[in-house]
Design a protein around this motif. Sequence first.
Motif, mmCIF file in Angstrom:
data_model
loop_
_atom_site.group_PDB
_atom_site.id
_atom_site.type_symbol
_atom_site.label_atom_id
_atom_site.label_comp_id
_atom_site.label_asym_id
_atom_site.label_seq_id
_atom_site.Cartn_x
_atom_site.Cartn_y
_atom_site.Cartn_z
ATOM 1 N N SER A 11 38.912 63.407 77.481
ATOM 2 C CA SER A 11 38.865 62.482 78.615
ATOM 3 C C SER A 11 39.169 63.208 79.914
ATOM 4 C CB SER A 11 39.870 61.349 78.385
ATOM 5 O OG SER A 11 41.192 61.859 78.450
ATOM 6 N N GLY A 12 39.265 62.421 80.971
ATOM 7 C CA GLY A 12 39.584 62.976 82.275
ATOM 8 C C GLY A 12 40.251 61.924 83.145
ATOM 9 N N ASP A 13 40.747 62.371 84.269
ATOM 10 C CA ASP A 13 41.404 61.479 85.220
ATOM 11 C C ASP A 13 40.367 60.582 85.900
ATOM 12 O OD1 ASP A 13 43.856 62.786 84.714
ATOM 13 O OD2 ASP A 13 43.369 64.329 86.195
ATOM 14 N N TYR A 14 40.759 59.353 86.166
ATOM 15 C CA TYR A 14 39.941 58.408 86.942
ATOM 16 C C TYR A 14 38.574 58.144 86.299
ATOM 17 C CZ TYR A 14 43.468 60.139 90.142
ATOM 18 O OH TYR A 14 44.651 60.557 90.694
ATOM 19 N N CYS A 15 38.530 58.142 84.990
ATOM 20 C CA CYS A 15 37.287 57.922 84.250
ATOM 21 C C CYS A 15 37.334 56.526 83.626
ATOM 22 C CB CYS A 15 37.128 58.986 83.171
ATOM 23 S SG CYS A 15 35.830 58.625 81.980
ATOM 24 N N PRO A 16 36.571 55.574 84.181
ATOM 25 C CA PRO A 16 36.626 54.210 83.646
ATOM 26 C C PRO A 16 36.143 54.102 82.199
ATOM 27 C CG PRO A 16 34.879 54.410 85.283
ATOM 28 C CD PRO A 16 35.653 55.692 85.310
ATOM 29 N N TYR A 17 35.203 54.947 81.811
ATOM 30 C CA TYR A 17 34.733 54.916 80.422
ATOM 31 C C TYR A 17 35.800 55.433 79.467
ATOM 32 C CZ TYR A 17 30.220 53.995 82.505
ATOM 33 O OH TYR A 17 29.197 53.433 83.215
ATOM 34 N N CYS A 18 36.579 56.403 79.920
ATOM 35 C CA CYS A 18 37.684 56.912 79.111
ATOM 36 C C CYS A 18 38.736 55.821 78.925
ATOM 37 C CB CYS A 18 38.315 58.138 79.774
ATOM 38 S SG CYS A 18 37.177 59.530 79.988
ATOM 39 N N VAL A 19 39.060 55.135 80.008
ATOM 40 C CA VAL A 19 40.041 54.045 79.949
ATOM 41 C C VAL A 19 39.563 52.971 78.973
ATOM 42 C CG1 VAL A 19 41.110 52.180 81.284
ATOM 43 C CG2 VAL A 19 40.943 54.482 82.262
ATOM 44 N N ASP A 31 45.984 55.302 66.490
ATOM 45 C CA ASP A 31 46.542 56.462 67.188
ATOM 46 C C ASP A 31 45.413 57.458 67.436
ATOM 47 O OD1 ASP A 31 49.175 55.498 67.136
ATOM 48 O OD2 ASP A 31 49.474 56.301 65.126
ATOM 49 N N PHE A 32 45.519 58.171 68.542
ATOM 50 C CA PHE A 32 44.507 59.178 68.847
ATOM 51 C C PHE A 32 45.148 60.332 69.600
ATOM 52 C CE2 PHE A 32 44.401 55.893 72.099
ATOM 53 C CZ PHE A 32 44.475 56.606 73.283
ATOM 54 N N ILE A 33 44.461 61.463 69.535
ATOM 55 C CA ILE A 33 44.863 62.662 70.267
ATOM 56 C C ILE A 33 43.954 62.734 71.484
ATOM 57 C CG2 ILE A 33 45.069 65.175 70.199
ATOM 58 C CD1 ILE A 33 45.108 64.795 67.049
ATOM 59 N N GLU A 34 44.546 62.897 72.649
ATOM 60 C CA GLU A 34 43.769 62.949 73.884
ATOM 61 C C GLU A 34 43.833 64.343 74.494
ATOM 62 O OE1 GLU A 34 43.393 60.622 78.170
ATOM 63 O OE2 GLU A 34 45.045 60.139 76.830
ATOM 64 N N TYR A 35 42.675 64.848 74.868
ATOM 65 C CA TYR A 35 42.562 66.121 75.564
ATOM 66 C C TYR A 35 41.986 65.843 76.946
ATOM 67 C CZ TYR A 35 42.526 67.639 70.664
ATOM 68 O OH TYR A 35 42.810 67.809 69.331
ATOM 69 N N ASN A 36 42.716 66.184 77.988
ATOM 70 C CA ASN A 36 42.243 65.972 79.349
ATOM 71 C C ASN A 36 41.502 67.221 79.810
ATOM 72 O OD1 ASN A 36 42.110 65.924 82.265
ATOM 73 N ND2 ASN A 36 43.535 64.215 82.198
ATOM 74 N N VAL A 37 40.189 67.113 79.912
ATOM 75 C CA VAL A 37 39.359 68.277 80.233
ATOM 76 C C VAL A 37 39.473 68.688 81.694
ATOM 77 C CG1 VAL A 37 37.753 67.794 78.365
ATOM 78 C CG2 VAL A 37 37.245 66.945 80.656
ATOM 79 N N LYS A 43 39.512 73.007 77.323
ATOM 80 C CA LYS A 43 39.175 71.887 76.431
ATOM 81 C C LYS A 43 37.755 71.381 76.701
ATOM 82 C CE LYS A 43 42.801 71.463 73.843
ATOM 83 N NZ LYS A 43 42.679 71.720 72.405
ATOM 84 N N ARG A 44 37.263 71.503 77.930
ATOM 85 C CA ARG A 44 35.880 71.103 78.225
ATOM 86 C C ARG A 44 34.905 72.007 77.459
ATOM 87 N NH1 ARG A 44 33.121 67.972 81.721
ATOM 88 N NH2 ARG A 44 34.952 67.522 82.973
ATOM 89 N N VAL A 45 35.195 73.304 77.425
ATOM 90 C CA VAL A 45 34.350 74.244 76.682
ATOM 91 C C VAL A 45 34.359 73.875 75.198
ATOM 92 C CG1 VAL A 45 34.063 76.667 76.021
ATOM 93 C CG2 VAL A 45 34.721 76.088 78.367
ATOM 94 N N GLU A 46 35.541 73.610 74.676
ATOM 95 C CA GLU A 46 35.682 73.197 73.276
ATOM 96 C C GLU A 46 34.898 71.903 73.011
ATOM 97 O OE1 GLU A 46 39.715 73.248 71.336
ATOM 98 O OE2 GLU A 46 39.361 71.070 71.363
ATOM 99 N N ILE A 57 32.241 62.604 79.797
ATOM 100 C CA ILE A 57 33.445 62.140 79.134
ATOM 101 C C ILE A 57 33.441 60.625 79.119
ATOM 102 C CG2 ILE A 57 34.942 64.147 79.478
ATOM 103 C CD1 ILE A 57 35.984 62.834 82.028
ATOM 104 N N PRO A 58 34.020 60.047 78.102
ATOM 105 C CA PRO A 58 34.696 60.683 76.979
ATOM 106 C C PRO A 58 33.715 61.179 75.917
ATOM 107 C CG PRO A 58 34.730 58.317 76.654
ATOM 108 C CD PRO A 58 34.065 58.570 77.991
ATOM 109 N N GLN A 59 34.185 62.101 75.121
ATOM 110 C CA GLN A 59 33.533 62.500 73.878
ATOM 111 C C GLN A 59 34.565 62.213 72.789
ATOM 112 O OE1 GLN A 59 30.351 63.575 73.306
ATOM 113 N NE2 GLN A 59 29.924 63.324 75.480
#
Length: 87
Positions: A11-19, A31-37, A43-46, A57-59
């Motif tokens: 995910s990323g900051d200020y991303c309505p789809y992520c929210v 429960d989930f693990i969140e990676y802020n790209v 993490k974006r490369v990954e 994002i999100p993926q």
Amino acid sequence: MSSNAKIEIYSGDYCPYCVRAKSLLEQRGLDFIEYNVQQEPEKRVEMMKRSHGGRSIPQIFINDQHVGGCDELYALDKKGQLDAWLV
């Protein structure tokens, strides 16, 4: 519904789809693990490698299987297919 599934969301900051995606998971009690790209550029490369080039994002991944983005997550839920991914 609790689950032992490994759920990861890039995910990323200020991303309505992520929210929206995280909201669905939280509403389902998952429960989930969140990676802020944006905060962790590596993490974006990954994310792009794991999603075969997905840049937006999100993926989302469940048990290392690529779900897609927010729309795909909601579509799975609407069709009643999300539970099958959580096994």
